[in-house]
Design an enzyme around this catalytic site. Structure first.
Site, PDB file in Angstrom:
ATOM      1  N   ASP A  40     -14.610  12.472 -14.017  1.00  0.00           N
ATOM      2  CA  ASP A  40     -15.619  13.399 -13.504  1.00  0.00           C
ATOM      3  C   ASP A  40     -14.956  14.470 -12.638  1.00  0.00           C
ATOM      4  OD1 ASP A  40     -18.266  14.294 -12.161  1.00  0.00           O
ATOM      5  OD2 ASP A  40     -18.904  12.753 -13.576  1.00  0.00           O
ATOM      6  N   HIS A  42     -20.705  14.847  -7.899  1.00  0.00           N
ATOM      7  CA  HIS A  42     -21.158  14.110  -9.085  1.00  0.00           C
ATOM      8  C   HIS A  42     -20.338  12.848  -9.323  1.00  0.00           C
ATOM      9  CE1 HIS A  42     -22.113  13.763 -13.522  1.00  0.00           C
ATOM     10  NE2 HIS A  42     -23.300  14.069 -13.038  1.00  0.00           N
ATOM     11  N   SER A  96     -26.649  11.230 -16.648  1.00  0.00           N
ATOM     12  CA  SER A  96     -25.494  11.126 -15.765  1.00  0.00           C
ATOM     13  C   SER A  96     -25.575   9.868 -14.909  1.00  0.00           C
ATOM     14  CB  SER A  96     -25.404  12.338 -14.839  1.00  0.00           C
ATOM     15  OG  SER A  96     -24.601  13.345 -15.386  1.00  0.00           O
TER      16      SER A  96
END
Length: 745
Positions: A310, A354, A541
């Site tokens: 990520d 994230h 996600s």
């Protein structure tokens, strides 16, 4: 309560199915180069592709030499040595620094010089690719939301108009059935695969995702347990599909049932983590991942290492630090920092949070009085900093193959832009990295790649045109609401194995109504980079790291499982909730297993997965059979069907299907209005391409792999059919279909 929230220079060239941000790869058939006729003097320079695509400063070299020689080359030409990515042949990752030496060679001269070095077999200067992180793109509560309430209302209006036009067009068709490849041999009384199969009335009322419903019904038989069945006409679905579920749900009248068990954590927001332990905070009690069922047995992820691919992981984050795996963490982004530093790049908006969210969903530390608890709270989690700006094939390959000997599970929540126009996937090196991971990882048992299915539902995207999600090597999962239904932004595709509870709304109308009332639901509880806690992380996600955490529990329970064994277990253990089963679009395969284009085989249940893993016997070796179904030229009839068929002979040793892939090459003036189906010898129908109303590409598809998991466990012997339907009235032609069946004995 609100929480704070390769111009590719190559000495030989191959088809590459990863694409730049500027164009759809299929729009340029000349991008394919015949390696046998390739001239070593030909270079694809940025000047040749001015305004079309950009070359990055990342290079891949294949060198017949050890790592020491690669480092010597890096020093000689002023390159940064990044990593050795593959063995046999040896492929190395280099990066060229920018503007450091006035006398440094230009691109062409540098690549020519490298290509002439002893032992260098090829050099590839990598193209820039856009890969985006996948939070809920239409999260109406997000501080970084991409659509306003007003713009989403317009989206809703446009979708209603488009659906009305499509429905009207479909209803006007008097004839809509498949055409057998040889019409003279058609038995019109037959209803088996590919022979004059009429669509049911539901065809003219497309399911909300835009894929037109199933071709026909095979009866309402519900899949229950590993091999049990239930007649759903005489016995409707209950709130739980088994006695085991009913007992579990009845016991959940409150958090008191955890008192004294060691699972009554002191983390302040554990009580809000309904997706881990739902006692009625949201949706229905018992509608959750059932991690309690695994935790009670002592399976908490201990001994399992996971890697999040990520935008980086905040190593010192209070809810992650104790479980952070520094040794497996790395960065493939060259921005002046140490490659061993996988921390996110900070900006005022903390936009690179994230990866930290994903890591916390997997392995947030328990009983530390910080935020919440991870699914596998005793596992170790590190990651590769990859998705922060454009990436390249060699960067992806480096990340996908990094530490496969130590990592058990990779979690990825990114992919091509979910805008309903792309057909993109991993490049040659990325594909090679996937294969290395499943062949060499975990002492030959294979690492498990968990992938987010995508959030492009409002753009009519289909994740079968995302080559990461549709790879047989990935375990792709979608997001489910608190009742187990599909979320309004979810993408349909035949490669999704299961769904994961993350919360959200089933329809855009529901989402807009909640927003108008300023109503906010709790999604995943995760730590922010500034030390606060958030409860707004959702989308596919969020589904992927939750699933990765569940896989960690499963691997702790049975470390001998292979990557395919894990997929087998998910297929058998996933089941739809009562509310989800009432959603349109469910079909049933020949074994009675229900499947759905947005939910796979249903909601994931960690307790059931762990229990099944304890007694699971490893599947036999993977078998592969290829059918050369078609190679030539055949027009795709306007507003009509085109079928091709191929037979898998009984002499084949395979007895059970796992994955099937139809590699299709076709040209078409509006590929977004094509539908493609695969039909098994048992009559099961799987839709592998749905309408994509945003996709106006005129390029068609070039050897695109349409994959389905819907035939899992069926007998592969007999006639397979690929059926293509044009709903545009535009011209098109089929060129080639190579059909591959993967399975076991």
């Amino acid at each position: 309560m609100a929480l704070l929230l390769y111009a590719s220079l190559a000495l030989w060239a191959v088809p590459v199915q990863a694409h730049s941000q500027y164009r759809d790869f299929h729009q340029d058939p000349t991008f394919y180069v015949n390696r046998n006729n390739f001239s070593t003097s030909r270079f694809y320079s940025s000047q040749q592709h001015a305004g079309v695509e950009a070359l990055s400063r990342h290079l891949a070299l294949e060198i017949d030499a050890e790592e020491g020689h690669a480092r010597e080359l890096a020093a000689k030409y002023g390159l940064h040595y990044v990593s050795k990515v593959f063995e046999n042949p040896s492929v190395y990752h280099f990066h060229r620094p920018s503007g450091r030496q006035k006398r440094s060679l230009n691109n062409s001269a540098l690549l020519s010089a490298l290509a002439k070095e002893p032992g260098v077999r090829w050099v590839d200067q990598q193209k820039s690719l856009v890969r985006v992180k996948r939070p809920a793109l239409y999260d109406l509560t997000s501080r970084t939301q991409t659509h306003t309430l007003k713009s989403l209302a317009k989206v809703l209006g446009r979708r209603r108009e488009a659906r009305a036009r499509e429905e009207s067009s479909l209803l006007s068709k008097e004839r809509d059935f498949w055409i057998q490849e040889d019409e003279d041999s058609v038995d019109r009384s037959s209803t088996r695969a590919g022979i004059a199969v009429r669509l049911p009335g539901s065809y003219a009322r497309p399911y909300r995702g835009g894929y037109g419903g199933g071709l026909r019904s095979y009866g309402k038989r519900g899949y229950q347990g590993d091999f049990g069945y239930r007649d759903l006409d005489s016995q409707p679905l209950s709130a739980a599909e088994s006695e085991e579920d009913a007992v579990r749900i009845q016991s959940m009248s409150g958090l008191e049932d955890l008192a004294g068990t060691g699972l009554d954590f002191n983390d302040p927001y554990f009580k809000d983590q309904w997706y881990l332990h739902n006692t009625g905070q949201l949706g229905r009690p018992g509608y959750d991942l059932n991690v309690i069922g695994a935790w009670r047995r002592g399976y908490t992820g201990r001994g399992v290492v996971l890697s999040v691919l990520d935008d980086g992981i905040q190593a010192k984050n209070a809810d992650i630090a104790e479980n952070y795996a520094k040794d497996i963490s790395y960065s493939v982004i060259r921005d002046g920092r140490d490659l061993r530093d996988a921390n996110p790049r900070l900006d005022p908006a903390f936009s690179n949070s994230h990866g930290t969210y994903c890591a916390a969903a997997i392995a947030a530390v328990s009983n530390n009085e910080v935020c919440g608890v991870g699914v596998a709270y005793d596992a170790k989690v590190g990651g590769v900093r990859l998705v922060d700006g454009s990436v390249t094939d060699i960067q992806e390959a480096t990340a996908l193959s990094r530490n496969v000997e130590a990592v058990g599970v990779f979690s990825a929540s990114w992919g091509p832009t979910d805008d309903g126009t792309k057909a993109e996937g991993p490049g040659r090196l990325g594909k090679q990295a996937f294969r290395r991971g499943v062949l060499e990882g975990r002492d030959g048992k294979g690492v498990i790649y968990v992938w987010a299915s995508g959030n492009g539902g409002l753009e009519d995207d289909n994740c079968n045109l995302d080559g990461y999600v549709s790879s047989i090597y990935t375990l792709s999962v979608s997001a489910l609401t608190d009742t187990g239904a599909s979320v309004f932004y979810g993408e349909p595709c035949a490669s999704t194995l299961a769904g994961v509870f993350v919360g959200g709304e089933h329809t855009l109308e529901e989402a807009l109504q909640k927003r108008s009332r300023n109503q906010e639901d709790i999604h995943l509880v995760v730590p922010e980079l500034d030390g606060h806690c958030s409860s707004s992380f959702q989308g596919s996600s969020a589904a992927a790291p939750l699933m990765a955490g569940v896989v960690a529990l499963v691997l702790q329970a049975n470390p001998s499982l292979t990557w395919r064994d894990v997929q087998h277990l998910v297929v058998r253990a996933a089941r739809p909730t009562r509310e989800a089963a009432e959603e349109g679009g469910w079909e049933t395969n020949a074994l009675g297993r229900r499947f759905h284009l947005k939910q796979g085989y249903g909601a994931v249940d960690a307790g059931r997965l762990v229990e099944s893993a304890l007694t699971w016997e490893n599947a036999g070796p993977q078998k592969r059979s290829t059918i050369k179904m078609f190679d030539g030229y055949r027009p795709i009839p306007s507003n009509d069907w085109l079928n091709v068929t191929g037979k898998l002979e009984p002499s084949n040793a395979m007895t059970e299907v796992e994955h099937v892939v139809a590699n299709i090459t076709l040209s078409h003036k509006q590929r977004g209005m094509l539908r493609i189906y695969i039909v098994s010898p048992s009559g099961t129908t799987s839709q592998v391409l749905t309408h994509r109303l945003q996709d106006e590409s005129t390029s068609g598809f070039t050897h695109w792999p349409f994959m389905s998991v819907h035939f899992w466990g069926e007998n592969p012997q007999g006639l397979w059919t690929v059926a293509i339907k044009d709903d545009s009235g535009r011209k098109g032609s089929l060129r080639k279909v190579d059909f591959v069946v993967f399975g076991t004995c």
